[in-house]
Design a protein around this motif. Structure first.
Motif, PDB file in Angstrom:
ATOM      1  N   ALA A  14     111.088   6.215  15.094  1.00 61.59           N
ATOM      2  CA  ALA A  14     111.867   5.114  15.659  1.00 61.59           C
ATOM      3  C   ALA A  14     112.967   5.633  16.579  1.00 61.59           C
ATOM      4  O   ALA A  14     113.216   5.069  17.658  1.00 61.59           O
ATOM      5  N   VAL A  15     113.618   6.708  16.183  1.00 61.92           N
ATOM      6  CA  VAL A  15     114.670   7.297  17.024  1.00 61.92           C
ATOM      7  C   VAL A  15     114.061   7.837  18.320  1.00 61.92           C
ATOM      8  O   VAL A  15     114.623   7.636  19.407  1.00 61.92           O
ATOM      9  N   LEU A  16     112.916   8.496  18.236  1.00 53.25           N
ATOM     10  CA  LEU A  16     112.257   9.015  19.443  1.00 53.25           C
ATOM     11  C   LEU A  16     111.857   7.883  20.387  1.00 53.25           C
ATOM     12  O   LEU A  16     112.028   7.999  21.610  1.00 53.25           O
ATOM     13  N   VAL A  17     111.348   6.799  19.835  1.00 51.01           N
ATOM     14  CA  VAL A  17     110.984   5.651  20.679  1.00 51.01           C
ATOM     15  C   VAL A  17     112.225   5.066  21.330  1.00 51.01           C
ATOM     16  O   VAL A  17     112.216   4.737  22.527  1.00 51.01           O
ATOM     17  N   ALA A  18     113.308   4.942  20.569  1.00 50.64           N
ATOM     18  CA  ALA A  18     114.549   4.393  21.128  1.00 50.64           C
ATOM     19  C   ALA A  18     115.089   5.293  22.239  1.00 50.64           C
ATOM     20  O   ALA A  18     115.513   4.795  23.300  1.00 50.64           O
ATOM     21  N   VAL A  19     115.089   6.597  22.027  1.00 53.20           N
ATOM     22  CA  VAL A  19     115.566   7.524  23.061  1.00 53.20           C
ATOM     23  C   VAL A  19     114.674   7.442  24.291  1.00 53.20           C
ATOM     24  O   VAL A  19     115.163   7.382  25.428  1.00 53.20           O
ATOM     25  N   PHE A  20     113.364   7.414  24.088  1.00 55.91           N
ATOM     26  CA  PHE A  20     112.431   7.283  25.205  1.00 55.91           C
ATOM     27  C   PHE A  20     112.681   5.986  25.971  1.00 55.91           C
ATOM     28  O   PHE A  20     112.676   5.967  27.204  1.00 55.91           O
ATOM     29  N   ALA A  21     112.924   4.911  25.244  1.00 52.63           N
ATOM     30  CA  ALA A  21     113.180   3.624  25.894  1.00 52.63           C
ATOM     31  C   ALA A  21     114.466   3.669  26.697  1.00 52.63           C
ATOM     32  O   ALA A  21     114.532   3.146  27.822  1.00 52.63           O
TER      33      ALA A  21
END
Length: 123
Positions: A14-21
């Protein structure tokens, strides 16, 4: 412990997706068959991840329901087979008892039979 690791990896994802977003903040145009929408790429990424998570969750719930239903059916079948086994074991026990009685009666008849007539037996 397995659940804790699962939660840990879900949080990392979830953190990786948020950072990517957040690294992709440009506006994008989304074309549907009936129109278009201008929105932020962050919103598209986060909504896509959320939608994917919901689909995976629904699949997991449906799969668990099917497995639990199959387990209930298997337990009913097991109980039925165990009852049948117990009944057959009782029948086998009764047949063995009848066989033993019949064999005992035959041994008794053989012991009292004298082929040469009523001769006295030596003790």
């Amino acid at each position: 412990m397995k659940t804790q690791w699962l939660l840990f990896w879900l949080l990392v994802f979830a953190v990786l997706v948020a950072v990517f977003a957040l690294l992709n903040v440009e506006p994008v145009t989304i074309r549907y068959g009936f129109g278009t929408v201008q929105t932020s790429l962050v919103l598209v990424i986060l909504l896509s991840a959320l939608f994917g998570g919901v689909l995976v969750g629904l699949y997991g719930i449906i799969r668990q329901y099917v497995l639990e239903r199959d387990l209930r059916e298997a337990r009913k079948a097991l109980a039925s087979l165990e009852a049948e086994r117990d009944a057959l074991q009782e029948e086998v026990g009764a047949l063995r008892a009848r066989l033993e009685q019949k064999e005992a009666a035959e041994r008794g008849a053989e012991a009292s039979y004298d082929p040469e007539g009523a001769l006295p037996r030596d003790p």
